[in-house]
Design an enzyme around this catalytic site. Structure first.
Site, mmCIF file in Angstrom:
data_model
loop_
_atom_site.group_PDB
_atom_site.id
_atom_site.type_symbol
_atom_site.label_atom_id
_atom_site.label_comp_id
_atom_site.label_asym_id
_atom_site.label_seq_id
_atom_site.Cartn_x
_atom_site.Cartn_y
_atom_site.Cartn_z
ATOM 1 N N SER A 226 -10.737 -9.192 2.261
ATOM 2 C CA SER A 226 -11.107 -10.612 2.291
ATOM 3 C C SER A 226 -10.401 -11.426 3.362
ATOM 4 C CB SER A 226 -10.892 -11.225 0.909
ATOM 5 O OG SER A 226 -11.834 -10.681 0.023
ATOM 6 N N ASP B 283 -0.837 -1.622 -4.091
ATOM 7 C CA ASP B 283 -2.215 -1.771 -3.596
ATOM 8 C C ASP B 283 -2.814 -0.377 -3.366
ATOM 9 O OD1 ASP B 283 -4.446 -3.141 -2.562
ATOM 10 O OD2 ASP B 283 -3.667 -3.083 -0.512
ATOM 11 N N ASN C 141 -7.689 -10.240 -1.798
ATOM 12 C CA ASN C 141 -6.769 -9.435 -0.987
ATOM 13 C C ASN C 141 -6.859 -9.753 0.507
ATOM 14 O OD1 ASN C 141 -6.069 -8.167 -3.346
ATOM 15 N ND2 ASN C 141 -6.358 -6.100 -2.555
ATOM 16 N N HIS D 136 -11.569 -7.373 -2.354
ATOM 17 C CA HIS D 136 -10.777 -6.723 -1.299
ATOM 18 C C HIS D 136 -11.404 -7.062 0.055
ATOM 19 C CE1 HIS D 136 -7.977 -3.839 -3.365
ATOM 20 N NE2 HIS D 136 -8.587 -4.447 -4.368
ATOM 21 N N ASP E 128 -6.860 3.276 -7.505
ATOM 22 C CA ASP E 128 -8.119 3.342 -6.767
ATOM 23 C C ASP E 128 -8.777 4.675 -7.070
ATOM 24 O OD1 ASP E 128 -10.197 3.424 -5.038
ATOM 25 O OD2 ASP E 128 -9.089 2.701 -3.309
ATOM 26 N N THR F 12 -5.211 -8.150 6.871
ATOM 27 C CA THR F 12 -5.517 -8.210 8.305
ATOM 28 C C THR F 12 -5.146 -9.558 8.938
ATOM 29 O OG1 THR F 12 -7.237 -6.556 8.061
ATOM 30 C CG2 THR F 12 -7.437 -8.015 9.959
ATOM 31 N N HIS G 285 -12.172 -3.177 4.800
ATOM 32 C CA HIS G 285 -10.811 -3.452 5.243
ATOM 33 C C HIS G 285 -10.740 -3.502 6.764
ATOM 34 C CE1 HIS G 285 -10.085 -1.700 1.188
ATOM 35 N NE2 HIS G 285 -9.227 -2.699 1.138
ATOM 36 N N GLY G 286 -9.726 -4.198 7.259
ATOM 37 C CA GLY G 286 -9.479 -4.176 8.694
ATOM 38 C C GLY G 286 -10.163 -5.325 9.422
ATOM 39 N N SER H 80 0.861 -1.187 0.000
ATOM 40 C CA SER H 80 0.000 0.000 0.000
ATOM 41 C C SER H 80 0.897 1.236 0.000
ATOM 42 C CB SER H 80 -0.878 0.003 1.258
ATOM 43 O OG SER H 80 -0.059 0.205 2.407
HETATM 44 P P1 13P Z 1 -8.224 -7.126 4.779
HETATM 45 O O1 13P Z 1 -8.198 -5.951 5.680
HETATM 46 O O2 13P Z 1 -9.533 -7.858 4.867
HETATM 47 O O3 13P Z 1 -7.080 -8.045 4.956
HETATM 48 O O4 13P Z 1 -8.171 -6.569 3.266
HETATM 49 C C1 13P Z 1 -6.947 -6.244 2.660
HETATM 50 C C2 13P Z 1 -7.117 -5.527 1.362
HETATM 51 O O5 13P Z 1 -8.166 -5.507 0.756
HETATM 52 C C3 13P Z 1 -5.932 -4.851 0.837
HETATM 53 O O6 13P Z 1 -6.202 -4.134 -0.316
HETATM 54 O O1 G3H Z 2 -6.071 -1.646 1.761
HETATM 55 C C1 G3H Z 2 -5.786 -1.904 2.888
HETATM 56 C C2 G3H Z 2 -4.590 -2.655 3.250
HETATM 57 O O2 G3H Z 2 -4.912 -3.448 4.357
HETATM 58 C C3 G3H Z 2 -3.411 -1.757 3.492
HETATM 59 O O3 G3H Z 2 -3.541 -1.069 4.662
HETATM 60 O O4 G3H Z 2 -2.927 1.296 4.148
HETATM 61 O O5 G3H Z 2 -2.776 0.358 6.483
HETATM 62 O O6 G3H Z 2 -1.130 -0.339 4.727
HETATM 63 P P1 G3H Z 2 -2.528 0.158 5.030
HETATM 64 ZN ZN ZN Z 3 -8.123 -3.276 -0.447
#
Ligand code: 13P
Ligand code: G3H
Ligand code: ZN
Length: 327
Positions: free
Chosen positions: A224, A83, A265, A222, A104, A268, A188-189, A50
């Protein structure tokens, strides 16, 4: 050298009817854990960074760690993927040597406000033109995935930001992306759902509809991570305070893979594994002070969790499917 593009990997995955994890990396131990999982399962790998990861580790450190993986595991095809990039991040990733980028454009430059469709198309087209001219693949996004896209956390319910199947057709036609990230209710998260997700909060039907209209577009899920109960318990057993939560069940991801999902993706789950293993080690060895002592079990648990995902997504055994781009 076995660097490959996202397009190569997802085309092969389509032929083989399997999915491939896009695993986020920020540091050496995560990369090592994921690469050992790939060796153990003989899988192709998508390592993704990322913007936050590139900033945290420093562009050069992170890129060269990924190149080291490529040297050390010559038989594992590796995609180096940006990412959730802005246009600027995507262009700099291409210049650095990444083989794939995600633009994005579902949000405006502030990274928060959902963007108009025309904006998304325009910025995505610009990145596709730059990347494709240099042999680099592009993932686009339509709809808003919760969590990172602040204020639009999907989790339990809101469906306003899901990907519209008709718009998806138009988006792919106008932009020429290699893969499309779709919003289907994931976020996410760690806090995705407040109960095991069903069809009212996780809209797998959208995947089926989009895949019907776009049978040759590689779809990306994403948000996931499955947020396994045992990792939540491990963290909490050793002093953590993760509130009870549910992620995306592996069997739902497998349904998605049957309907055109080719990239999945996961970030987490790796984070939870590292935190759980470190907490356990620290708690059982209060006298410890050498980081290698607690990072080693963390790296091993990453390997275990990721190897399980590689097997579940079906990418295991497929490392030999690819021709390296540098060959
Ligand atoms: P998670 O937070 O579910 O692992 O998703 C990661 C993600 O989509 C990164 O782009
Ligand atoms: O898209 C989300 C990913 O989990 C990346 O997270 O931006 O905290 O590195 P981050
Ligand atoms: Zn993502």
């Amino acid at each position: 050298m076995a660097l490959v593009t996202l397009r190569q990997v997802l085309d092969e995955a389509q032929k083989g009817g399997y999915g491939v994890g896009g695993f986020n990396v920020n540091n050496m131990e995560q990369i090592q854990g994921i690469m050992e999982a790939a060796r153990e399962t003989n899988s192709p790998v998508i390592l993704q960074a990322s913007r936050g990861a590139r900033k945290y580790a420093n562009d050069k450190f992170l890129y060269h760690l990924m190149l080291a993986a490529n040297e050390i595991y010559p038989n594992i095809p590796i995609v180096l993927h940006q990412d959730h990039g802005s246009k600027e991040a995507c262009l700099s990733a291409v210049d650095l040597g990444y083989t794939s980028v995600m633009i994005d454009g579902s949000l405006l430059e502030d990274g928060k406000t959902p963007s108009p469709f025309e904006y998304n198309v325009q910025v995505t087209k610009e990145v596709v033109a730059y990347a494709h001219a240099r042999g680099v693949s592009v993932e686009g996004e339509l709809g808003c995935i919760g969590g990172v896209e602040d204020g639009h956390g999907m989790g339990d319910g809101a469906s306003d930001f899901l990907t519209d199947p008709d718009q998806a057709v138009e988006f792919v036609k106008q932009t020429g992306v290699d893969a499309l990230a779709v919003a289907i209710g994931t976020s996410h998260g760690v806090y995705k759902f407040t109960r095991k997700p069903d069809g009212e909060v996780l809209f797998m039907d959208r995947i089926v509809e989009i895949h019907k209209r776009l049978p040759n577009t590689h779809l990306v899920m994403h948000g996931s991570s499955s947020v396994p109960q045992e990792l939540q318990d491990l963290i909490n057993q050793y002093g953590g305070k993760i509130k009870q939560t549910w992620g995306v069940p592996v069997e739902e991801i497998q349904k998605g893979i049957q309907h055109g999902v080719r990239k999945v993706n996961v970030d987490t789950d790796t984070r939870l594994a590292i935190t759980g293993a470190i907490r356990k080690y620290m708690s059982e060895h209060p006298e410890a002070f050498d980081p290698r002592d607690y990072l080693k079990p963390a790296r091993e648990l990453v390997q275990q969790v990721i190897a399980a995902r590689m097997r579940a997504f079906g990418q295991s055994g497929h490392a030999g499917d690819y021709t390296p781009i540098s060959a």
